[in-house]
Design a protein around this motif. Structure first.
Motif, PDB file in Angstrom:
ATOM      1  N   ASP A 150      12.179   4.921 -13.815  1.00 24.20           N
ATOM      2  CA  ASP A 150      11.494   6.162 -13.435  1.00 24.20           C
ATOM      3  C   ASP A 150      11.665   7.248 -14.493  1.00 24.20           C
ATOM      4  N   GLU A 151      12.899   7.418 -14.965  1.00 23.85           N
ATOM      5  CA  GLU A 151      13.188   8.467 -15.953  1.00 23.85           C
ATOM      6  C   GLU A 151      12.638   8.087 -17.320  1.00 23.85           C
ATOM      7  N   ARG A 178      24.077  10.992 -13.032  1.00 19.79           N
ATOM      8  CA  ARG A 178      24.193  10.074 -14.164  1.00 19.79           C
ATOM      9  C   ARG A 178      24.365   8.654 -13.640  1.00 19.79           C
ATOM     10  N   TYR A 179      23.741   7.718 -14.333  1.00 19.74           N
ATOM     11  CA  TYR A 179      23.801   6.307 -13.969  1.00 19.74           C
ATOM     12  C   TYR A 179      24.256   5.513 -15.182  1.00 19.74           C
ATOM     13  N   TYR A 218      16.939   6.596 -22.009  1.00 13.89           N
ATOM     14  CA  TYR A 218      18.269   6.065 -21.778  1.00 13.89           C
ATOM     15  C   TYR A 218      18.976   5.830 -23.110  1.00 13.89           C
ATOM     16  N   CYS A 232      21.800   6.586 -18.241  1.00 13.33           N
ATOM     17  CA  CYS A 232      20.652   7.482 -18.126  1.00 13.33           C
ATOM     18  C   CYS A 232      20.999   8.559 -17.104  1.00 13.33           C
ATOM     19  N   LYS A 233      20.084   9.495 -16.930  1.00 13.77           N
ATOM     20  CA  LYS A 233      20.283  10.566 -15.974  1.00 13.77           C
ATOM     21  C   LYS A 233      18.962  10.826 -15.268  1.00 13.77           C
ATOM     22  N   SER A 234      19.045  10.991 -13.958  1.00 12.83           N
ATOM     23  CA  SER A 234      17.873  11.331 -13.161  1.00 12.83           C
ATOM     24  C   SER A 234      18.261  12.511 -12.286  1.00 12.83           C
ATOM     25  N   GLY A 235      17.591  13.647 -12.481  1.00 15.67           N
ATOM     26  CA  GLY A 235      18.026  14.872 -11.814  1.00 15.67           C
ATOM     27  C   GLY A 235      19.397  15.242 -12.330  1.00 15.67           C
ATOM     28  N   SER A 266      16.160   1.577 -10.709  1.00 15.48           N
ATOM     29  CA  SER A 266      15.025   2.490 -10.469  1.00 15.48           C
ATOM     30  C   SER A 266      15.086   3.737 -11.331  1.00 15.48           C
ATOM     31  N   PRO A 267      16.239   4.447 -11.396  1.00 19.92           N
ATOM     32  CA  PRO A 267      16.276   5.647 -12.245  1.00 19.92           C
ATOM     33  C   PRO A 267      15.955   5.362 -13.714  1.00 19.92           C
TER      34      PRO A 267
END
Length: 169
Positions: free
Chosen positions: A67-68, A33-34, A71, A27-30, A63-64
């Motif tokens: 939150d996001e 990348r995670y 995914y 996934c990506k938050s801001g 968390s990301p």
């Protein structure tokens, strides 16, 4: 009666006999990348189309991901053990994406050459002990025409092969 430590070890050894397909959840938050390697992914329903995955609450993606809410579950090919290894905690977060040919669709990182890519939205996260059970609604799916998934069994990577059925007679 077995002690808690003995029961834990018996459970661990029993689970080593359970073969699982290796996936990377991304996934990506801001701008970050995670991703994490997981083997606890299970189809849940065809109506609505959904899948579940178990993610350790201490994982950097935990968390990301919640939150996001968007995914990808990347089902790895037998040839992608290096991708699995890079997302198993051996590399710093951003260096993990240096292994494999990652791309993005609508801001979600994914592996175009994975065995399959399932683009999901978090429908529900259920907390249980050390993990979250993430129930995702599958919004899109891409898959390779051949079937050659990366399998994890007994602490090692393996490949699946069809059984040759013998005719009775």
């Amino acid at each position: 009666m077995l002690s808690q430590d003995q029961r834990t070890e018996h459970f661990r050894q029993s689970m080593r006999r359970l073969a699982s397909t290796v996936c990377v959840i991304s996934c990506k938050s801001g701008d970050v990348r995670y991703g994490i390697t997981v083997t606890s992914v299970t189809p849940l329903s065809f109506s609505p189309i959904s899948i579940l995955a178990c993610v350790n609450k201490r994982a950097s993606i935990s968390s990301p991901l919640k939150d996001e809410g968007r995914y990808c579950i990347n089902v790895l090919r037998a040839s992608q053990a290096d991708v699995s290894n890079s997302f198993s905690g051996g590399l710093p977060l951003q260096e993990r994406f240096d292994i494999g040919g990652w791309a993005e669709i609508d801001g979600i990182p994914y592996l175009p050459d994975a065995q399959a890519s399932l683009f999901c939205e978090v429908e529900q996260a259920i907390s249980y002990a050390t993990h979250d059970i993430i129930i995702g609604g599958v919004k899109a799916a891409h898959f390779a025409p051949d079937i050659a998934p990366l399998i994890y069994q007994n602490g090692s990577y393996a490949v699946a092969a069809p059984l040759a059925l013998q005719k009775a007679g």
